[in-house]
Design an enzyme around this catalytic site. Structure first.
Site, mmCIF file in Angstrom:
data_model
loop_
_atom_site.group_PDB
_atom_site.id
_atom_site.type_symbol
_atom_site.label_atom_id
_atom_site.label_comp_id
_atom_site.label_asym_id
_atom_site.label_seq_id
_atom_site.Cartn_x
_atom_site.Cartn_y
_atom_site.Cartn_z
ATOM 1 N N ASP A 42 1.531 10.205 -0.458
ATOM 2 C CA ASP A 42 1.175 9.094 0.433
ATOM 3 C C ASP A 42 1.752 7.817 -0.159
ATOM 4 O O ASP A 42 1.774 7.630 -1.393
ATOM 5 C CB ASP A 42 -0.344 8.954 0.568
ATOM 6 N N GLU A 44 2.097 3.394 0.153
ATOM 7 C CA GLU A 44 1.737 2.097 0.720
ATOM 8 C C GLU A 44 2.988 1.245 0.701
ATOM 9 O O GLU A 44 3.775 1.295 -0.258
ATOM 10 C CB GLU A 44 0.614 1.435 -0.080
ATOM 11 N N HIS A 183 -6.728 3.653 2.346
ATOM 12 C CA HIS A 183 -5.433 2.961 2.377
ATOM 13 C C HIS A 183 -4.919 2.656 0.970
ATOM 14 O O HIS A 183 -4.176 1.694 0.783
ATOM 15 C CB HIS A 183 -5.516 1.672 3.205
ATOM 16 N N ASP A 188 -5.651 8.513 -0.529
ATOM 17 C CA ASP A 188 -5.227 9.114 0.736
ATOM 18 C C ASP A 188 -4.546 10.452 0.508
ATOM 19 O O ASP A 188 -4.692 11.388 1.310
ATOM 20 C CB ASP A 188 -4.297 8.159 1.489
#
Length: 605
Positions: A42, A44, A183, A188
């Site tokens: 995952d 960001e 998040h 995540d």
């Protein structure tokens, strides 16, 4: 009735004489999922565009056979500030990234961590797209990982009945993930691991047990479904109804096409069909039977009747019209409101409603406007000795006929006012609710105001439906005609709110003999108890919509078909009526004069 030809089963070629059986090698069987190494990743980022935005955090979890083998987590310096809305969403601020490694330092380490694995991500095109773009900017070759997208897997096995969407947070809650998505990349990724394992557990009964199976598990058109597209062969290119039948001749699903049966049925075997339940139904279907209709109206009506007749397991709507509730003002010395399943001669009714909850909202709307008794027992004309009034009488919401506070004559005045609101002018109910909504809105109690609005809407819709249906239910026979696109006529025969016959004539044919034939050979329909019609409520709705469309001409009417000017159906926009305060008694609720906006109430002098 035309029927689809029965397809022969697929033929299998038998081995020739002397042929030896072949045993597949272990390497030909594929890789069991328990032996596959997955790296769940995952990211960001500073935005949603891989070519312009940058990675701010990478989190990854390596798993095999349900066991966590390792984790990878690092912040990444994006080379610029983090947008404020991204900081709010992820909690990653620009200051947190000062001194963090750049993507040039991080990417080689991540690729080494993920080497030889299958990449997994929730919405994989986003995460993998950023990683590929970063590799391209650094002139590094992309290893070409196999990629699994848990969003696409979820769309295959998680239906809307279970979850409203396929977001990671929704699926994590559905499957009871040990980590709640927040998040942040590693959290995540950990949540996605639990979601992945839950999805693989659901896919196993569908035959997805090896890595190679995952390649087609998310195919929007599974191979076995695509092969069944031959069920549409031979269907007519005309409007009508189609019935999917199962292995025991049972009706699995009834559908309608207003244009082409063949094209509509063929769409079930393409990516245009997104409903998981329909894919399941197609896998069970053995054949498709068509019912050709002369017009779209007849097709829609026949669909409703066949659904009500067969109650197919894969149809959700219109299966049990007899269960649709009504609101009844009882016929007794002291009438009361009751939610019932049938219509009887004598009492006043509104409805039918789509659900008991909506019917109860309509009852609550009438109780809010009138001091009608709410007790459920039948009261005698003379109060029983020792009778006690309820709390509603103490707060002024009931005249207490149970203790003699109201006699039959006085109470009849209240009941008559309720009856008028149910069968005619709804102004008293609308005015009471509009006043309450304005008070709540002034106090900024908007959720309560919305509840009051919904209550009023339920009453108005139920009353309007009863008024519209009741008028048509009393019409013994009605013949109407509408021009077709080729200049001919579509003819419709309606008896007591039920379609009793229909025909289409071309522009070269005199429609009058066809009308006479239609009336002579139309279905006999017994008179119903109004306001119920002799048909499924949705069938009557379809007929009224057709009759009220522009260009329809009335040919014959045996009875009276009319609508009162001041009735519930005149309030077509409840929110506008309340907002503009146009519900005072004796003031028109809607202005149908030319030039006024359709459906928007207008104030008159």
């Amino acid at each position: 009735m035309p029927t689809a030809r029965r397809l022969r089963p697929l033929e299998h070629t038998a081995p020739g004489p002397g042929a030896a059986p072949v045993q597949l090698g272990l390497d030909e069987l594929g890789t069991p999922l328990r032996d596959v190494t997955f790296v769940v990743v995952d990211l960001e980022t500073t935005g949603g565009r891989a070519t312009e935005d940058a990675i701010t955090e990478i989190g990854a979890v390596k798993v095999r056979g349900g066991e966590v083998l390792g984790e990878f987590q690092t912040l990444v310096d994006p080379g610029g500030p983090v947008p404020p809305f991204i900081q709010v969403l992820t909690g990653i601020t620009t200051s947190m990234l000062v001194g963090a490694p750049t993507i040039a330092q991080v990417l080689p380490s991540f690729l080494e961590f993920a080497r030889g694995s299958v990449l997994v991500a929730h919405n994989a095109p986003f995460d993998v797209g950023f990683l590929r773009a970063a590799a391209a900017r650094l002139d590094r070759p992309w290893p070409g990982f196999p990629v699994v997208d848990t969003v696409r897997l979820a769309r295959r096995v998680v239906l809307r009945d279970e979850a409203p969407n396929h977001k990671l947070s929704t699926l994590a809650a559905l499957f009871g993930a040990q980590v709640t998505p927040n998040h942040r990349a590693l959290s995540d990724a950990r949540a996605t691991v639990d979601v992945l394992h839950a999805l693989l557990g659901r896919l196993a009964p569908l035959g997805v047990t090896h890595l190679e199976d995952l390649a087609t598990a998310t195919d929007p058109v599974p191979a076995d479904v695509r092969r069944r597209s031959t069920l549409a062969d031979g269907l007519p290119d005309s409007p009508g109804v189609y019935l999917f039948r199962g292995p025991r001749e049972e009706v699995l699903y009834v559908g309608v096409s207003t244009t082409s049966l063949r094209r509509r049925v063929r769409s079930y075997f393409t990516s245009a069909e997104k409903r998981g339940r329909m894919t399941e139904m197609v896998r069970l279907a053995e054949r498709v039977d068509p019912v050709v209709c002369v017009s779209p109206l007849e097709a829609r009506v026949r669909e409703l009747r066949l659904i009500a007749e067969h109650s197919p397991r894969y149809n959700r709507r219109s299966r049990s019209p007899e269960r649709m509730p009504w609101v009844r003002l009882t016929d007794e010395p002291f009438p009361r409101l009751s939610v019932v399943r049938d219509v009887r001669p004598g009492p006043t009714h509104i409805g039918p409603f789509a659900s008991r909850a909506l019917a109860q909202q309509a009852v609550d709307a009438l109780h809010a406007a009138f001091a009608l008794r709410q007790c459920t027992g039948r009261l005698p004309a003379t109060p029983a000795p020792g009778a006690h009034a309820c709390v509603l009488a103490e707060v002024g919401r009931c005249g207490a006929p149970c203790t003699g506070g109201q006699d039959v004559t006085t109470y009849a005045g209240v009941a008559d006012a309720v009856r008028r609101s149910m069968t005619g002018d709804p102004a008293a109910v609308a005015e009471a609710h509009a006043a309450r909504i304005r008070t709540l809105a002034t106090q900024e109690r908007f959720e309560e105001a919305a509840a009051v609005r919904d209550r009023l809407t339920a009453f108005l819709r139920g009353a309007a439906r009863a008024q519209r249906h009741g008028r048509l239910a009393t019409v013994r026979e009605l013949v109407a005609a509408c021009r077709t696109q080729d200049g001919g006529w579509e003819l419709v025969l309606v008896r007591h709110g039920r379609l009793a016959g229909t025909a289409v004539v071309d522009r070269r044919t005199d429609p009058r003999p066809v009308v006479a034939s239609l009336r002579a050979g139309g279905e006999h329909v017994a008179p119903p108890v109004a306001p119920a019609t002799a048909a499924h409520p949705e069938e009557t709705d379809l007929l009224l919509t057709w009759l009220e469309q522009p260009g329809v001409r009335l040919v014959e009417v045996d009875g009276e078909w009319s609508s009162p000017v001041r009735a519930a159906q005149a309030v077509r926009d409840v929110a506008a009526a309340v907002a503009l305060d146009l519900v005072a008694p004796r003031a028109p609720l809607v202005d149908d004069t030319p030039g006024s906006p359709a459906g928007v109430p207008q104030r008159t002098a």
